[in-house]
Design a protein around this motif. Structure first.
Motif, PDB file in Angstrom:
ATOM      1  N   ALA A 238       1.040  -1.481  -0.270  1.00 43.70           N
ATOM      2  CA  ALA A 238       0.083   0.205  -0.180  1.00 43.70           C
ATOM      3  C   ALA A 238       0.516   1.269   0.076  1.00 43.70           C
ATOM      4  N   LEU A 239       2.023   1.254   1.138  1.00 41.18           N
ATOM      5  CA  LEU A 239       2.845   2.479   0.588  1.00 41.18           C
ATOM      6  C   LEU A 239       3.488   2.941  -0.880  1.00 41.18           C
ATOM      7  N   HIS A 286       6.857  10.019  11.591  1.00 44.16           N
ATOM      8  CA  HIS A 286       6.847   9.227  10.579  1.00 44.16           C
ATOM      9  C   HIS A 286       5.983   8.868   9.433  1.00 44.16           C
ATOM     10  N   ASP A 287       5.924  10.384   9.377  1.00 45.02           N
ATOM     11  CA  ASP A 287       5.276  10.887   7.608  1.00 45.02           C
ATOM     12  C   ASP A 287       7.005  11.174   6.854  1.00 45.02           C
ATOM     13  N   GLU A 291       8.027   8.457   3.868  1.00 47.54           N
ATOM     14  CA  GLU A 291       8.002   9.455   2.208  1.00 47.54           C
ATOM     15  C   GLU A 291       9.832   9.231   2.294  1.00 47.54           C
ATOM     16  N   TYR A 292      10.541   8.838   3.368  1.00 54.81           N
ATOM     17  CA  TYR A 292      11.528   7.987   3.112  1.00 54.81           C
ATOM     18  C   TYR A 292      12.144   6.523   2.452  1.00 54.81           C
ATOM     19  N   ILE A 293      10.609   6.056   2.885  1.00 55.23           N
ATOM     20  CA  ILE A 293      10.927   4.768   2.344  1.00 55.23           C
ATOM     21  C   ILE A 293      10.592   4.452   0.883  1.00 55.23           C
ATOM     22  N   LYS A 294       9.202   5.473   0.182  1.00 56.24           N
ATOM     23  CA  LYS A 294       8.863   5.130  -0.888  1.00 56.24           C
ATOM     24  C   LYS A 294      10.055   6.280  -1.947  1.00 56.24           C
ATOM     25  N   ILE A 295      11.491   6.912  -1.122  1.00 60.75           N
ATOM     26  CA  ILE A 295      12.639   7.373  -1.706  1.00 60.75           C
ATOM     27  C   ILE A 295      13.340   5.921  -2.127  1.00 60.75           C
ATOM     28  N   ALA A 296      13.187   5.545  -1.751  1.00 61.67           N
ATOM     29  CA  ALA A 296      14.472   4.372  -1.695  1.00 61.67           C
ATOM     30  C   ALA A 296      13.915   2.961  -2.635  1.00 61.67           C
ATOM     31  N   CYS A 297      12.352   3.592  -2.097  1.00 61.40           N
ATOM     32  CA  CYS A 297      11.793   2.062  -3.445  1.00 61.40           C
ATOM     33  C   CYS A 297      12.115   2.780  -4.311  1.00 61.40           C
ATOM     34  N   ARG A 298      11.947   3.673  -4.984  1.00 60.84           N
ATOM     35  CA  ARG A 298      11.939   4.770  -6.586  1.00 60.84           C
ATOM     36  C   ARG A 298      12.915   4.449  -6.489  1.00 60.84           C
ATOM     37  N   LEU A 299      14.642   4.023  -6.302  1.00 61.28           N
ATOM     38  CA  LEU A 299      15.601   4.235  -6.287  1.00 61.28           C
ATOM     39  C   LEU A 299      15.495   2.509  -6.590  1.00 61.28           C
TER      40      LEU A 299
END
Length: 394
Positions: A238-239, A286-287, A291-299
């Protein structure tokens, strides 16, 4: 034997045609129409069983057994009618006047038959047997059958009326209910005229076949599509939008099967873990952590754009390499690590990674490959932490 054989054939065809509908496919299956349709089908099966036994007992002259079975025969008949009304009301989603009328009619016929059967123990108003052991239908039997015919015809007229203004599948479904009611009414009429012929069983069989062919198959397709939709949602994190842990586990099962069959001999695994996520959560909330997790995932996805990427934990990801990404695995990992080092210098997202490849002579399962990749990822994580600390002290 001919009478019982019709019931036997009807029962066998009934089970074959409605096998999927007879079993509860989902533990969480809460759709009322589907549940009530299944109850109706079981009610019809019980009716078939009593009809078969009636033919066997009567043809062999076992009057005591025939009498007892005839009572069960009439009870199962009106029970199946009641279950049919409950299914129709649930299917057309009519809890208004017509729905109450239909279910009320089903209960009226059921209770009327029960009372009549009790009275029949003293006065043969429903059925009896003559001195020559011949079956003799009573007046109340005809009344019960006529009440059923009226109920089926009423339901048919109502659903066919709705069908005239409905569209698409709803129109076809209501027409099917209407025509099935007409078919059942016709065979009830014939049964009342020819009491020693198993015409009611034939009517039940045709009715359930009609409903199955034009309604239940659509219901099964709808359920399948709903299940596939739910599965797709469960397979998507979901994230981040990448594949979830559930999808990862299913892919691993398929991967192990392919390795066992010999269709897959080469694959690699890259394990990723985010550095400094706890620090971001603690200092920025945590917001910002999300966002940190999503940026890492895109990388990760940008670098491994030809491989499935899975989020397997809060800050853990994995990519399974096959094909071109497997062949170019070293250059891809090198490019990813250079991007991470550049990010670290600029104060951006830092992701530790570790890669391992499947070695048939060494690895007995995927877990062996994963553990090697995870160990290398941890070593890389410690190195990045050390480099980060050193850069802060300079």
């Amino acid at each position: 034997m001919y009478y019982a054989s019709i019931g036997m054939l009807s029962l066998v065809v009934h089970v074959i045609i409605n096998y999927a509908a007879l079993r509860k496919r989902y533990k969480t299956d809460t759709k009322v129409a589907r549940s009530r349709y299944r109850h109706f089908l079981y009610g019809v099966m019980i009716y078939y069983a009593t009809d078969i036994c009636w033919g066997l007992f009567y043809e062999n002259g076992w009057i005591a057994l025939t009498y007892a079975d005839t009572v069960l025969f009439f009870m199962s008949m009106v029970s199946s009618v009641l279950m049919w009304t409950r299914f129709v009301v649930a299917f057309i989603d009519n809890n208004g006047r017509f729905g109450k009328f239909l279910i009320g009619g089903g209960w009226t016929i059921f209770l009327f038959q029960i009372i009549a059967l009790i009275i029949n123990c003293f006065v043969p108003i429903v059925f009896g047997f003559g001195e020559g052991k011949e079956y003799q239908p009573g007046v109340t039997r005809f009344v019960t059958l006529m009440l059923q015919m009226i109920l089926f015809l009423t339901a048919s007229i109502y659903t066919l009326t709705i069908a005239s203004s409905a569209l698409g599948e709803a129109r076809a479904h209501h027409r099917t209910i209407g025509f099935s009611g007409i078919v059942m009414s016709l065979f009830i009429l014939l049964q009342s005229l020819y009491p020693l012929m198993p015409l009611y069983s034939v009517g039940c069989l045709l009715t359930t076949c009609l409903i199955h062919s034009f309604i239940y198959k659509d219901e099964m397709l709808e359920s399948y599509l709903e299940t596939q939709k739910a599965k797709r949602m469960a397979y998507r994190d979901a994230l981040t939008g990448v594949k979830s842990k559930l999808a990862y586990l299913d892919v691993l099962k398929d991967l192990e099967v392919r390795v066992h069959e010999g269709s897959l001999t080469e694959y690699g695994v890259v394990v990723f873990d985010l550095n400094r996520l706890k620090e971001v959560n603690d200092t920025k909330g945590h917001d910002e952590g999300d966002e940190y997790i999503k940026i890492a995932c895109r990388l990760i996805c940008r670098n491994y754009d030809h491989s499935p990427v899975f989020r397997i934990g809060g800050d853990e990801f994995a990519a399974i390499l096959e094909g071109s990404d497997y062949e170019n695995r070293d250059s891809l990992l090198g490019a990813f690590e250079r991007s991470v080092e550049e990010n670290m210098r600029d104060g951006r997202v830092v992701v530790a990674s570790g890669m391992a490849v499947y070695q048939p002579d060494v690895d007995t399962s995927y877990n062996d490959v994963f553990r090697k990749a995870d160990r290398r990822m941890y070593e890389r994580k410690m190195q990045l932490k050390a480099d980060y600390q050193e850069a802060r002290t300079v």
